[in-house]
Design a protein around this motif. Structure first.
Motif, PDB file in Angstrom:
ATOM      1  N   LYS A  72       0.538   4.056   1.718  1.00  0.00           N
ATOM      2  CA  LYS A  72       1.842   3.352   2.566  1.00  0.00           C
ATOM      3  C   LYS A  72       2.435   4.637   3.149  1.00  0.00           C
ATOM      4  O   LYS A  72       2.536   4.380   4.508  1.00  0.00           O
ATOM      5  CB  LYS A  72       2.671   2.676   1.723  1.00  0.00           C
ATOM      6  N   VAL A 217       2.716  -2.578   5.982  1.00  0.00           N
ATOM      7  CA  VAL A 217       3.538  -2.055   4.978  1.00  0.00           C
ATOM      8  C   VAL A 217       4.214  -2.913   4.035  1.00  0.00           C
ATOM      9  O   VAL A 217       4.124  -2.379   2.753  1.00  0.00           O
ATOM     10  CB  VAL A 217       4.657  -1.293   5.969  1.00  0.00           C
ATOM     11  N   TYR A 220       1.313  -3.367   1.555  1.00  0.00           N
ATOM     12  CA  TYR A 220       1.175  -2.415   0.483  1.00  0.00           C
ATOM     13  C   TYR A 220       2.231  -2.396  -0.657  1.00  0.00           C
ATOM     14  O   TYR A 220       1.962  -2.152  -1.777  1.00  0.00           O
ATOM     15  CB  TYR A 220       1.386  -1.068   1.020  1.00  0.00           C
TER      16      TYR A 220
END
Length: 324
Positions: A72, A217, A220
């Motif tokens: 990430k 994102v 993750y």
């Protein structure tokens, strides 16, 4: 500052970080080893093979957890500098070493961005803030939904009060998601503040991520959440196999949510973690020592061991000469 002075100062900073980290670790184990002793007593009653298998799985999941965080971070920082997966891993573990002796893990920002070029480090703080925001979104969504379940089953609230809380919760979560996927609004807001406007070049990075990037994102972050909640399941199930899976997981999620909202210092908040977990889990079990032992084990594996490993990467930091 001369080159020699910069080099000396860099070494002193590294030494200070390592001394502080290990001093806190030593102090914590010196004064808080009762929980670990309780854990040892509990595992003596369980099959040795089962203990080894479970703890090995939890340690492996710890590595998966921080690998996901590293991926990430690599993804978020690509707008600032191209770093390899291994460099991202180094940065994340170094940040964990800094985090253990700073309130609310703020040192994690400093430790991580030090692996970026000099001119991109402040930008990196705001890029990392996007990742932290995504993790908080996941924690709040899962935590508040689990809290609604917890309130409904264990707390005797008036029906209308519960309905009101539910409505407010869904409104808040909706606004949170809208704000996350439109984080550029925050950049616009900061630009309206006169004394901050001149720093636009630093926080502008937050507004550059589009919807698909923000979705990845938060993906993750969701994967990380599944990993560390499953770690709790494995440890608690090892010690207290009679607790139903659903009740255990919902209570774990509520605990993580409450813990995330409390001010903390990684090495000193184990008492708060233990107190919170022990009282929260009283609704589903009276085995408080087992719960405290489980929380202590997760704290040790997920935070302390990575922080110790990260101390190796602290030595690689370049405080002044990463100018690319």
């Amino acid at each position: 500052m001369t080159a020699a002075a910069k080099k000396l100062f860099s070494y002193l900073l590294k030494a200070t970080i390592l001394v502080l980290a290990f001093a806190f670790i030593y102090h914590q184990f010196l004064n808080k080893n009762a929980n670990l002793k309780q854990f040892e007593l509990l595992i003596k009653q369980i099959s040795g093979n089962q203990v080894v298998f479970t703890l090995s799985a939890v340690v492996l999941l710890m590595m998966v957890n921080w690998l996901l965080e590293s991926l990430k971070w690599q993804y978020l920082s690509r707008r600032l500098a191209r770093i390899s997966v291994w460099e991202a891993v180094e940065a994340v573990f170094c940040g964990l070493t800094w985090a253990i002796f700073t309130p609310n893990r703020v040192g994690e920002y400093g430790g991580r961005v030090m692996f970026l070029p000099n001119r991109k480090r402040i930008h990196g703080v705001f890029a990392m803030a996007v990742g932290s925001f995504s993790q908080n979104v996941i924690t709040n969504i899962t935590g508040l939904l689990a809290s609604l379940w917890f309130i409904y089953y264990f707390l005797e609230l008036n029906t209308w009060i519960f309905i009101g809380i539910t409505i407010l919760t869904f409104i808040f979560l909706g606004l949170l998601l809208v704000f996350y996927f439109n984080i550029k609004w925050l950049v616009l807001l900061l630009n309206r503040i006169k004394f901050l406007k001149k720093y636009h070049r630093f926080f502008d990075i937050m507004g550059r991520y589009n919807f698909n990037e923000l979705l990845l994102v938060i993906g993750y972050s969701l994967a990380r959440f599944f990993v560390f909640t499953f770690q709790y399941y494995l440890i608690i199930h090892l010690l207290l196999p009679s607790i139903p899976f659903f009740e255990m997981m919902m209570t774990v999620i509520v605990f993580i949510f409450i813990q995330s909202a409390l001010p903390s210092l990684d090495l000193l908040d184990i008492g708060v973690r233990s107190f919170t977990a022990a009282h929260l889990f009283l609704y589903i079990t009276n085995q408080q020592i087992a719960i405290i032992a489980a929380v202590s084990a997760i704290w040790l594996i997920n935070l302390i061991i990575p922080a110790i490993l990260g101390s190796v990467f602290v030595l690689k930091l370049k405080f002044f000469d990463r100018t690319a």
